[in-house]
Design an enzyme around this catalytic site. Structure first.
Site, short mmCIF file in Angstrom:
data_model
loop_
_atom_site.label_atom_id
_atom_site.label_comp_id
_atom_site.label_asym_id
_atom_site.label_seq_id
_atom_site.Cartn_x
_atom_site.Cartn_y
_atom_site.Cartn_z
N ASP A 1 -37.04 2.57 -50.43
CA ASP A 1 -36.78 3.89 -50.15
C ASP A 1 -36.39 4.16 -48.80
O ASP A 1 -37.29 3.20 -48.21
CB ASP A 1 -37.77 4.29 -50.96
CG ASP A 1 -37.74 6.49 -50.64
OD1 ASP A 1 -37.16 6.84 -50.72
OD2 ASP A 1 -38.24 6.60 -51.92
N ASP B 1 -33.43 13.89 -55.66
CA ASP B 1 -35.12 13.91 -55.42
C ASP B 1 -35.14 15.66 -56.68
O ASP B 1 -36.01 15.49 -57.51
CB ASP B 1 -36.11 14.12 -54.34
CG ASP B 1 -36.12 13.36 -53.75
OD1 ASP B 1 -36.01 12.18 -55.13
OD2 ASP B 1 -37.54 12.84 -53.25
#
Ligand code: GLA
Length: 726
Positions: A480, A550
């Protein structure tokens, strides 16, 4: 092969299945761009170089008769700054005089079978030399001593080309590379629309189309990543071009940091396209003998609309960008703990997820953020990559064994480029974060970015990672990157090299990713940056899939997936079914099936009915895996354009089967709904699971299926699978 040099006319011709690209060595060894477009047979096309020159305001060359050439208006192959070409420049070098006028001329060339790699950079590759051919044109700026080699690789069968440049300082003095773009294309006209992919967190890569106008227009990132806001992709398509008709050029940069993609329409209505590292936050100091390699840019041309352009990108990336074991191997169907538990989990909770997941047919459990240091929220511990034994009481190996014993693989989350102010690492090394001495350090999601331009820092982080990853069996790693870079500077770079920082940072990231893929060749890597903030071909070289967004709301996801698919294949798009209540599981499953497919929810909380739906989805995932993974995508109805439906289709390469998905965007009980397939074999007869009838491909593509009496509600899904009749 795809590259041919016409000695008589001094013309290079680069052919792919769909396109031709021509370069001329002109008088005084100027390199001129002659043509890029649909495939053509001739090479004697010197006549294409001429452009109008206008009186004394257009600079010429005193060795070429007046009117026969102007660097201002003629199509230059790699336009340079300050020697007559007033358009946006591909190259600008400040030499020992302090001036940055630059002018390159042809010296020699070489045609190579296959494709060289780019040192330290992600790039497309070939497995055998017959897959591609490369042209290297050597040029020189006599005054500065910069030798610039322009590389072109032609993937002849796939309809694609790539380009990059290598700049070598052959002088005895240092020079500053102020601008060195990866591609420069001078098209003779301006009647194009520009399509780019804009967005933000939770809304990445939404397609936007605008007409070109005189002057400079384009997109860029200076965030230290390719970014949520703009993607390093740009298409120019002729006005009126659609999914199925019209000339389209697609450009994509194999790079994950600051980029620039722009088009300038000049006063003669020609268009120059540039793509490369964003010069506003870049310069590179080249000592005598040193070289610099630009990132690679990909160019695709199609005369059959945006759909074909996308399919060329998809095939190219599936074959020549995605690497390693997971290029061919079936990817595991995963469940991720993030939306199920956020930071609040322990080993027993994860095992409970795994037990339920196993029952549902899921194949891998991914433990997301929160397993390390003292991380119970997003305020601490990035950089402290050791297991939190308050949460994983028996340690990581014990948890992995418990999950493996259930028959599931195990994956883990990392954010290696970050450091929390509240971490042991930061307390020990406050100068390891990116900062400018004396300036406040901006925080983003309560964290700083660690200085990956430094080898000592990278090594220290990698050593921590290696220890954990080699302590047990980790099958998957989610990498990430949850903030952008501010106060860009490194504690160890000298002042004259601070503008190299961003590029050095991303080279550092690439180096660690490369080490990871070499040390753990069986581990599947998935990139992520707060969703899809770094969804670019650079990252795809290391990780075959990227978490698309997301935003797991299936309806909002549609525009994101449509936009992403303009150049990135389904095999790369991380897509999960979440607990989001906007639609039922059928719609959520249909949308996630477009991508890598997985779950992002607490499986122990599923109702018995939803658990049955999930089981059915798992079966469908297996049934359609090859079709979606290797098939051709056809975008049928764009959610942003068609007010009523959204539809897309996958067709297998041999055209023996296809899966068409429709999602109702706006219910209208009275509206006729006809659904036409694309890309089928018109002669083949298909069995259709919509009404269990048999129809010819031609019928399905022209007359279509009639859904008018289905009384579909908002967000309802209809899926039609067809298969050739034996
Ligand atoms: C980012 C990712 C999420 C999740 C969180 C964890 O936002 O996109 O999927 O991993 O970080 O902090």
């Amino acid at each position: 092969m795809g590259i041919y040099f016409d000695k008589e006319n001094n013309i290079f011709k680069l052919d792919t299945a769909t396109s031709s690209y021509l370069i001329e060595i002109f008088d005084q060894n100027y390199l001129l761009h002659l043509y890029y477009g649909a495939k053509i047979p001739d090479t004697n096309l010197n006549m294409l170089h001429a452009r109008s020159t206008y009186a004394s305001f257009s600079a010429g060359n005193e060795n070429i008769p007046f009117g026969d050439f102007s660097a201002d208006t003629w199509p230059m192959e790699y336009g340079c700054n300050g020697c007559g070409d007033f358009r946006i420049s591909a190259l600008q070098i400040k030499d020992k005089t302090g001036c940055n006028a630059t002018d390159i001329r042809y010296i020699s060339h070489e045609i190579i079978n296959g494709k060289p790699s780019l040192p330290g950079l992600p790039a497309l590759y070939t497995e055998n030399d017959a897959d591609a051919q490369t042209l290297a044109i050597k040029t020189l700026d006599k005054v500065s001593g910069a030798q610039v080699t322009l590389y072109y690789t032609v993937f002849e069968n796939l309809g694609a080309m790539t380009r990059w440049a290598v700049i070598e300082n052959t002088s005895d003095n240092a020079m500053e590379l102020e601008r060195s773009m990866s591609l420069c294309v001078d098209l003779p006209e301006m009647n194009y629309d520009m399509i780019t992919l804009y967005g933000r967190h939770n809304k990445e890569r939404t397609a936007e189309r605008r007409a070109l106008a005189h002057g400079i227009q384009g997109i860029a990132s200076k965030r230290g990543s390719s970014s949520h806001q703009q993607n390093p992709f740009m298409a120019l398509c002729e006005k009126g071009a659609t999914e199925d008709f019209g000339n389209c050029y697609g450009f994509n940069l194999v790079y994950s940091c600051n980029f620039l993609a722009e088009a300038e329409v000049d006063s003669n209505c020609g268009t120059r396209v540039l793509m490369g590292i964003n010069p506003s936050s870049f310069s590179w100091h080249l000592e005598a003998g040193e070289t610099f390699t630009t990132p690679e840019a990909v160019m695709v041309f199609s005369e059959n609309g945006l759909g074909e352009m996308s399919r060329i990108f998809h095939r190219l990336y599936n074959k020549h960008l995605i690497r390693g074991e997971w290029k061919e191997k079936k990817r595991p169907l995963l469940i991720n703990s993030w939306e199920a538990a956020y930071f609040s989990f322990d080993d027993d909770k994860l095992v409970a997820f795994a037990e339920k997941a196993k029952e549902l047919g899921i194949e891998m459990l991914v433990m997301d953020d929160g397993w390390f240091g003292k991380r119970n929220d997003d305020r601490s511990s990035l950089g402290d990559w050791y297991v939190n034994t308050d949460k994983l009481k028996g340690g990581l190996d014990s948890l992995v064994k418990r999950v493996n014993a259930l028959g599931l693989k195990f994956g883990i989350w990392y954010e290696p480029e970050m450091i929390s102010p509240d971490s042991d690492l930061y307390r020990a090394h406050p100068d390891w974060c990116i900062h400018v001495a004396g300036r406040e350090r901006s925080v983003g999601r309560q964290q700083y970015v660690i200085d990956f331009s430094r080898k000592d820092v990278r090594d220290a982080i990698y050593a921590q990672m290696y220890e954990v990853l080699s302590s047990t069996k980790i099958d998957y790693l989610k990498w990430d990157f949850n903030r952008n870079i501010t106060e860009a500077g490194s504690a160890i770079l000298p002042a004259e090299r601070q503008k190299e920082f961003f590029h050095r940072f991303v080279l550092g990231t690439y180096e660690i990713m490369d080490r990871l893929t070499k040390d753990f060749p069986h581990m599947l890597l998935e990139n992520c940056s707060g969703g899809g903030g770094r969804f670019d071909p650079g990252m795809l070289y290391y990780s075959p899939q990227i978490w698309t967004s997301d935003n797991t709301d299936p309806i909002e996801r549609l525009s994101i997936q449509f936009g992403t698919s303009l150049c990135y294949p389904a095999s790369t798009m991380g897509a999960h079914v979440s607990a989001c209540r906007r639609t039922g599981y059928d719609t959520k499953g249909a949308v996630a099936l477009w991508g890598t497919f997985g779950y992002e929810l607490d499986p122990t909380k599923l109702s018995p009915e939803d658990a049955c739906r999930v089981k059915r989805q798992v079966e469908e995932y297996h049934k359609y895996y090859d079709l979606i993974r290797w098939g051709d995508l056809y975008r049928i109805k764009n959610p942003e354009e068609d007010g009523f439906d959204c539809a897309w289709e996958f067709v297998s390469e041999d055209k023996k089967e296809a899966l068409l998905t429709v999602i109702v965007m706006r219910r209208d009980a009275m509206k006729n709904r006809i659904l036409r397939f694309k890309g089928l074999d018109p002669e083949k007869k298909y069995e259709c699971d919509f009404d269990n009838e048999e129809y010819c491909g031609q019928t399905l593509m022209k007359a279509g299926l009639n859904l008018s009496q289905m009384h579909l509600n908002d967000h309802e899904v209809v899926r039609v699978y067809i298969k050739e009749v034996d």
